[in-house]
Write a protein that holds these residues in place. Structure first.
Motif, short mmCIF file in Angstrom:
data_model
loop_
_atom_site.label_atom_id
_atom_site.label_comp_id
_atom_site.label_asym_id
_atom_site.label_seq_id
_atom_site.Cartn_x
_atom_site.Cartn_y
_atom_site.Cartn_z
N PRO A 55 0.53 -1.69 -0.40
CA PRO A 55 0.23 -0.12 0.28
C PRO A 55 0.74 1.02 0.21
CG PRO A 55 -0.51 -1.45 1.23
CD PRO A 55 0.18 -2.06 1.46
N ARG A 91 -3.73 3.30 1.28
CA ARG A 91 -3.59 3.11 2.58
C ARG A 91 -4.44 4.45 2.56
NH1 ARG A 91 2.20 4.73 4.88
NH2 ARG A 91 0.39 4.62 6.62
N ASP A 108 -5.79 5.96 4.93
CA ASP A 108 -5.09 7.22 5.74
C ASP A 108 -4.29 8.24 5.99
OD1 ASP A 108 -3.29 5.47 5.67
OD2 ASP A 108 -2.65 6.07 8.24
N ARG A 109 -4.34 7.85 4.05
CA ARG A 109 -2.82 8.88 3.64
C ARG A 109 -3.57 9.12 1.69
NH1 ARG A 109 -2.13 9.35 7.41
NH2 ARG A 109 0.41 8.52 8.88
#
Length: 310
Positions: free
Chosen positions: A75, A147, A149-150
């Motif tokens: 990821p 990802r 959270d990114r």
């Protein structure tokens, strides 16, 4: 500081491109002129692992996107990128080198969005397309960088405006964003800023151009022009927004409203990196192949975004 010599060398050609009155010129002629100007800063293509053209669902039909993938295992972050061009010009090709470098430098999946453009499709078309594309990427993150959270937003000029307003919408919807990169963003359609006078002519984008572009995009109704989805600086509140990287240029009529937005974000408690780049003009994100000063600016802005996505 005087204008960067490498940019000064192509400024006559750039000024010729913006000399036509935008309000009364066929938009297809403007788009053809932009392609000619882009040729002046052309460079060897930056290689990434893969590039694929695709579409995502939108409110008026399929939205074209271009997906750049880095050579990385596992990821990675995802950046949704919105091109500049005054909501009138610009497309996936005009910023291909910019987005290739973003993918390479960050090691992130980059999804470049080609929203509907004015004057054929005025506000809110570009906003609605860009929001729909960002929601789609967020909802299907496993198909992109994976990802959750990114996820970040990025854009230059009109695209930076779209990134800023979508960051506000995502905050209001409770959707997380890791960062927003705003290069020379227009943030306040009816504000009064010294840079609009100091840099009114001679630096490619003129104050008259801005007036014409704003008219074609959002019309003349003060209620529309001052709403947060057109003028993000006028939002009721800026707290809770994603960390921001804001880059402006010394010789840009939009300089001061970009700096004002960065200042307002900081006062609202948002994590902000802001830099005003001496010697540069509007559009420097595309100029890194020919200008060492622009290359240094792009390197720093991308590194700041990479830090927030690491």
């Amino acid at each position: 500081m005087s204008i960067d010599p490498a940019i000064a060398a192509i400024l006559d050609q750039a000024n010729a491109f913006t000399a036509a009155p935008i309000r009364s010129t066929d938009p297809e002629l403007l788009r053809a002129g932009e392609k000619q100007l882009a040729a002046a800063t052309a460079a060897t293509r930056i290689e990434v692992d893969s590039v694929a053209d695709s579409t995502v669902p939108g409110p008026a039909g399929a939205i074209p996107v271009r997906i750049y993938r880095p050579a990385a295992d596992g990821p990675v972050p995802t950046v949704v990128f919105f091109h500049g061009g005054g909501w009138i010009t610009g497309d996936l090709d005009s910023h291909d080198l910019v987005t290739r470098r973003l993918c390479r430098d960050l090691g992130a999946v980059v999804v470049a969005v080609h929203y509907r453009r004015a004057p054929e499709h005025p506000f809110p078309a570009a906003y609605e397309d860009s929001l729909a594309a960002t929601r789609h990427v967020a909802d299907h993150i496993g198909r992109y960088g994976a990802r959750r959270d990114r996820l970040a937003l990025a854009g230059d000029s009109a695209g930076a405006n779209l990134a800023a307003v979508i960051a506000q919408t995502f905050r209001d919807e409770g959707r997380p964003l890791a960062a927003q990169l705003l290069a020379y963003p227009p943030t306040d359609f009816d504000g009064d800023y010294p840079s609009r006078t100091e840099n009114a002519t001679g630096y490619m984008l003129t104050t008259e151009n801005i007036s014409d572009i704003q008219h074609l995009y959002a019309g003349d109704d003060p209620a529309v022009r001052s709403c947060a989805r057109v003028s993000p600086l006028r939002a009721a509140g800026l707290s809770g927004l994603a960390p921001a990287i804001v880059g402006t240029a010394q010789y840009d009529p939009l300089r001061d409203e970009g700096l004002a937005y960065a200042d307002a974000l900081e006062k609202a408690g948002v994590d902000v990196f802001v830099r005003n780049y001496d010697g540069l003009i509007h559009g420097f994100l595309n100029m890194f192949p020919v200008s060492p000063a622009a290359d240094t600016a792009v390197t720093e802005l991308y590194a700041q975004l990479a830090d927030r996505l690491s």
